[in-house]
Design a protein around this motif. Sequence first.
Motif: not given
Length: 263
Positions: A56-68, A70-79, A118-122
Motif C-alpha cells: 500500500a506504501g512505496g518500496l525503495v531499493a536499498a542494496p548493500g552488504d551491511l556487514a561492511t 561501505e555497504g552501510c554507507r550505501r544504504v544510508l545514502s538511499v535512506l 551500525r544502523l541503530t547508531r545512524a
Amino acid sequence: MRIDLSGKTALVTGSTQGIGEAIATGLARAGASVGVNGRSDHSVAAAMARIESAAAGGLVAAPGDLATDEGCRRVLSVLPHVDILVNNLGVFGAKPAFEIDDDEWRRYFEVNVLAGIRLTRAYLPGMIAGGWGRVQYIASDSAVVIPAEMIHYGMTKTALLAVSRGFAKEAAGSGVTVNSVIAGPTHTAGVEDFVYQLVDKNLPWEEAQRVFMREHRPQSLLRRLIEPEEIANMVVYLSSTFASATTGGALRVDGGYVDSILP
C-alpha cells in the motif's frame, strides 16, 4: 485492530527472502514506505517484484552488504532517515563447537550483531530528535536456549537482547521504542537446508520437519515450524502506535519453545 503506517518510512535489513521479506511485506501492506535490503541489486529487485502487489506504501531499493562500512554507507545514502528500523539480517548454520575458528566467530558477530548496531547508531538519534521511532532486532529462541550445534549463532542472538535493551535506555522518554523479537524455529528456505543437515536427506519435507521438531526442538508447544508471516505480525504491531508503551522488551514469537515465563 487496523494498523496504519501511512507516512512512515521503514528499513528491513536482509529482506530479500524468508522472515525479512515477510516483514517487509507486512509493513508495506500497512502503508509504510519500505526499504528492501539485500547484498545485490538483483536479489533486491526480485524481492520488490514479489512484494509490490501487497504494498500500500512505496518500496525503495536499498542494496548493500551491511556487514561492511561501505555497504552501510550505501544504504544510508538511499535512506538517510527512517521511522522504523528492523534489524533482521543474520546468518546461521550448524557447526561443531571446536571447529568454529576465530574468523567464523568474527563473521557471525559482524553480520548478526554489528550490522544492526551500525544502523541503530545512524538512525536512532534522528528518531529521538523527532520524538517518534521504532527500532527492532530479530533475535531467536537460540538467544536463551543456546543450541549445541551452533553456539556461535546463539551467542549473537543473546548479544542482540543486550544491545536492544541498552539502546532502549538511550531512547528513554523520547517517544522512540526499542525492542527485540524472539523468533522460534521458522519455516524458511534456509531452515529447510538446516533441517536436512540434521535429519535424513531422503525424507520428504513434511516428514523431515516432524522428525526435526521431535528430535531437535522437542520443547516447542506449537509442534511445527512457525511461518514467516507469524513473525511479521508481531513486528508490524510493534511498529505501530498500538505498541507505544512497549520498549526495552524481548517479545516472544517462539511457539512456546522457550520453557520460561520470561526470556
